[in-house]
Write an enzyme that holds these catalytic residues in place. Sequence first.
Site, short mmCIF file in Angstrom:
data_model
loop_
_atom_site.label_atom_id
_atom_site.label_comp_id
_atom_site.label_asym_id
_atom_site.label_seq_id
_atom_site.Cartn_x
_atom_site.Cartn_y
_atom_site.Cartn_z
N GLU A 59 0.53 4.16 0.68
CA GLU A 59 -0.25 5.16 1.40
C GLU A 59 0.70 5.92 2.33
OE1 GLU A 59 -4.18 4.71 4.17
OE2 GLU A 59 -3.67 3.03 2.86
N SER B 94 -11.43 -6.99 6.40
CA SER B 94 -12.49 -6.38 5.62
C SER B 94 -12.92 -7.43 4.60
CB SER B 94 -11.95 -5.13 4.93
OG SER B 94 -13.01 -4.32 4.53
N ARG C 30 -0.52 1.88 13.06
CA ARG C 30 -1.10 0.64 12.53
C ARG C 30 -1.02 0.50 11.01
NH1 ARG C 30 -7.52 0.74 12.35
NH2 ARG C 30 -7.82 2.74 11.38
N HIS C 31 -0.28 1.36 10.35
CA HIS C 31 -0.13 1.25 8.90
C HIS C 31 1.28 0.85 8.51
CE1 HIS C 31 -3.91 3.61 8.85
NE2 HIS C 31 -4.11 2.96 7.72
N GLU D 184 -9.82 -2.46 13.19
CA GLU D 184 -10.18 -3.34 12.08
C GLU D 184 -9.02 -4.27 11.73
OE1 GLU D 184 -9.67 -1.99 8.14
OE2 GLU D 184 -9.61 -4.16 7.99
N ARG E 242 0.84 -1.19 0.00
CA ARG E 242 0.00 0.00 0.00
C ARG E 242 0.88 1.25 0.00
NH1 ARG E 242 -5.05 -2.15 2.38
NH2 ARG E 242 -5.20 -4.06 1.17
N ARG F 71 -1.43 -6.89 12.23
CA ARG F 71 -2.44 -6.29 13.10
C ARG F 71 -3.03 -7.31 14.06
NH1 ARG F 71 -6.26 -1.92 9.88
NH2 ARG F 71 -4.55 -0.59 9.21
#
Lengths: 531, 531
Positions: free
Chosen positions: B305, B457, B311-312, B454, B303, B505
């Site tokens: 991002e 998903s 948590r990323h 989370e 990712r 996670r």
Amino acid sequence: MVENKPAEGAEKQDSKKAAKKEAKKAEKAAKKAEHKGTNLQSQASNVEEADVSVGKYGQLPLIRSDTKAIQRTFTYVKDLNKTIAGNVVWVRARLHAVRARGKQCFIVLREKEFTVQVLTNVSETISKQMVKFASNIPKESIVDIEAKVATVGSPIASCTQQDVELISTQIWIVSASANQLPLQIEDASRPEKADDEDGLNIRVNQDTRLDNRVLDLRTPTNQAIFRLEAGVCHLFREILTKKGFVEIHTPKIIPAASEGGANVFTVSYFKGSAYLAQSPQLYKQMAIAADFEKVFTVGAVFRAEDSNTHRHLTEFVGLDLEMAFRYHYHEVMMTIGDLFTEIFKGLRDQYKREIEIVGQQFSVEPFSFLEPPLVLQYPDARKMLAEAGVEVGEEEDLSTPAEKLLGRLVKAKYDTDYYILDKYPLAIRPFYTMPDPNDPIASNSYDMFMRGEEILSGAQRIHDADLLTERAKHHGIDISKIAAYIDAFKYGCAPHAGGGIGMERVVMLYLGLDNIRKTSMFPRDPKRVAP
Amino acid sequence: MVENKPAEGAEKQDSKKAAKKEAKKAEKAAKKAEHKGTNLQSQASNVEEADVSVGKYGQLPLIRSDTKAIQRTFTYVKDLNKTIAGNVVWVRARLHAVRARGKQCFIVLREKEFTVQVLTNVSETISKQMVKFASNIPKESIVDIEAKVATVGSPIASCTQQDVELISTQIWIVSASANQLPLQIEDASRPEKADDEDGLNIRVNQDTRLDNRVLDLRTPTNQAIFRLEAGVCHLFREILTKKGFVEIHTPKIIPAASEGGANVFTVSYFKGSAYLAQSPQLYKQMAIAADFEKVFTVGAVFRAEDSNTHRHLTEFVGLDLEMAFRYHYHEVMMTIGDLFTEIFKGLRDQYKREIEIVGQQFSVEPFSFLEPPLVLQYPDARKMLAEAGVEVGEEEDLSTPAEKLLGRLVKAKYDTDYYILDKYPLAIRPFYTMPDPNDPIASNSYDMFMRGEEILSGAQRIHDADLLTERAKHHGIDISKIAAYIDAFKYGCAPHAGGGIGMERVVMLYLGLDNIRKTSMFPRDPKRVAP
């Protein structure tokens, strides 16, 4: 029960006209009909009187998990046999083939590699319309069929379930296929054997297969190949876990091209750039330096090599392991040798069926191995090759043809398709390979072979920062670029060795297949990144 | 025996002067000495007469797998206990701490998370030189020690092996550490608890840890975290394999950015370019369309991002699964729910020790879960939040703080740290999510949470090419770019659902840790691609 209000999505997706024309026609007739006996009677008056099968066939609305979802037990095709003859069952499977003959319709249903014949006969309860509907369902559609299991007089040779057939009472399309298929499952499944009498039959070429992989993967052979491939990974991990290995995960995005910068993919990384790991080498070794003692990792490995051969991929799955040893790297080499023996036994014993299925399409000589495995020395291999007329220099690597020849010589002499070749020349191994302490030409390194092709490369690694620096310099590597790697060994590190296995190669060579693209679900090579 | 001819590499690697000074001095004294009784006597006359321990200590030559390799059985530190008191053992472990006191030297040896005390006393057979040599071995060096196992009067509180100590008779350095360590294992292992009285003690910050990960990973907590992480993967695969799932491998290099092009890393691919997969979504679904029925895959997910949070990660390990169902996606959702229940039970039962070790360094409330798991509906979650004063629109996603609050509310009401939140608004889910057939606002999708964050998903996917095309257009996606994806559903596909789990996670939240970098062995974030 069937949902009687077609879902919104289902109504909107009617452009697949050709495929669904017949289905729609039947659905129209059957519309609003409920299976419930009570409703069926009250609504039957609304539809064509001639159709006694209203509510027994048609196109189901798109399954969208309506809260009034149907509760129904399905039977797998593989479980259809004499012992349940007389039972009424529901089966969900693909329509593999269909043929109408007068008032009869013969369907072959397929679920994975299993097939069964379904008969739909015009009768007091089965209408002509229903038989016509069945006859027009496009191949590869998924259908729900209610049927009675019936024994047959003589075995049905064309199906895997030979002792029974199904006499259908309901037929519903769950997911319709387009009428035109880019390849026929039958063609893609046809035996490809040298001595095949049907040699002129249509086959499907590799690119057509890969371009339409979703269809190609439905063949019995592909179902078997990829189940066996899952077995290779499972066995690899289970055997090592029992031996005390810990699974780790190593990063694929790395800061520098550790092995000299050749054949590495570059990634744009925010405002800078990074690379894709060509192996988990450094990280496995760091895990050893961090006291995990024995580690393995299964993951993607990337090689930006413009090799368009039967055995190279630009992305493959590496089965990697690394292990601290006490005094001699053979402790590790033989651990890997035993690992292979156990994998081969596991495949032979647990995947017999899969091996047979693949053997039905491709000629495969069963894989042979010795226990304990054969270990050859590099100088002895050179001698064997020389005797066969192929000279290999003492500091020279084996060419691919030489490897294959050696494989044949070893097979003839020792009757094994797997062996270990120990003590490769130092000159042709990576800088981090431990030199042999007694022979300046040799190194503590090994390759392993299956059917004459390399499937593992491994070695004792240099666990001392100073010697590692010296060897890197000798190889002309810029020390500043591998500082993090060298630093990993500055704070004490156990002697260790390991290796990396190409998963797809193991499966290809175990099964005796001719192309690695057959054992990679979605292969990547210099010319292919799709689908 | 010790190899008496130092290997070539060992001679050349003497620049690590500070670390090896004392060792070399001792080695000089002991040089050429063999342990073999016969050789020892003949060579003893060549060295200082005062040293009665010649040949009993020193720096071993670099272990290069000499053919005359030592044959010796080692005992693990964890196995040192009263039952073998009186035995003479060999131990290979790290020198964790060392302290000289007069004619005595106390060493603490560490192997993984286990420690034992070693006593070296000047005596008739142990020289002053040998005790001095032992006192000067750099911390974190790996040593081979021969010693007698002795019971102790009172437990040794500072070691894990409290009932015994070792009385050394030989001490050899196998791999010396540099004297200067960038971090102390003791500091990196110190409890970090809010109510800790030693709050002012030195701790090691995250970046120092990650920059020197090889040392940091040696702490008992890190040994435990990564063994438990291996357990999560093992349980995930074993449980699913038992349920009939097949492991697949999906490509990381993909031709197009499937989910709209945002947050994707670009790779140079020969003369063109490609992308790194943000999820195995398309490929898992293709495996379903290809009749594998139930599949899982474990692998790297990328990712791009620019999120610098606790948590990323830009690269993490995805535990992905996809499963065909009959009529309702809850068949799949509850399979995943049961999977988590079984994983939690497996961790609780098989990783008790690891959980305890982590708990000694970090305050962790034990993880609680219900069986069967709690399933909440999105509208009910909105109500719970509204009652707590936080309004969430009916087509709005939960913010991270809202998720955390909901986690606390759920914990208070139901006493579970894990739950499933079903029926997310359609508007905030990807285009391939199946719309709810009964509620235009809702979709057949779910997230799963651990301690209010989370970790999965998932959803029912659209398995119909026409509806998929329509939904993609609705999302403004260029259909031509996802043609291969849409085509996968043209030839019949079973209804299916699945989900993707972030492995790091799960481990972070199960253990109640505060940063995902603690559960990624070599984490990648926008600011870190090394080591």
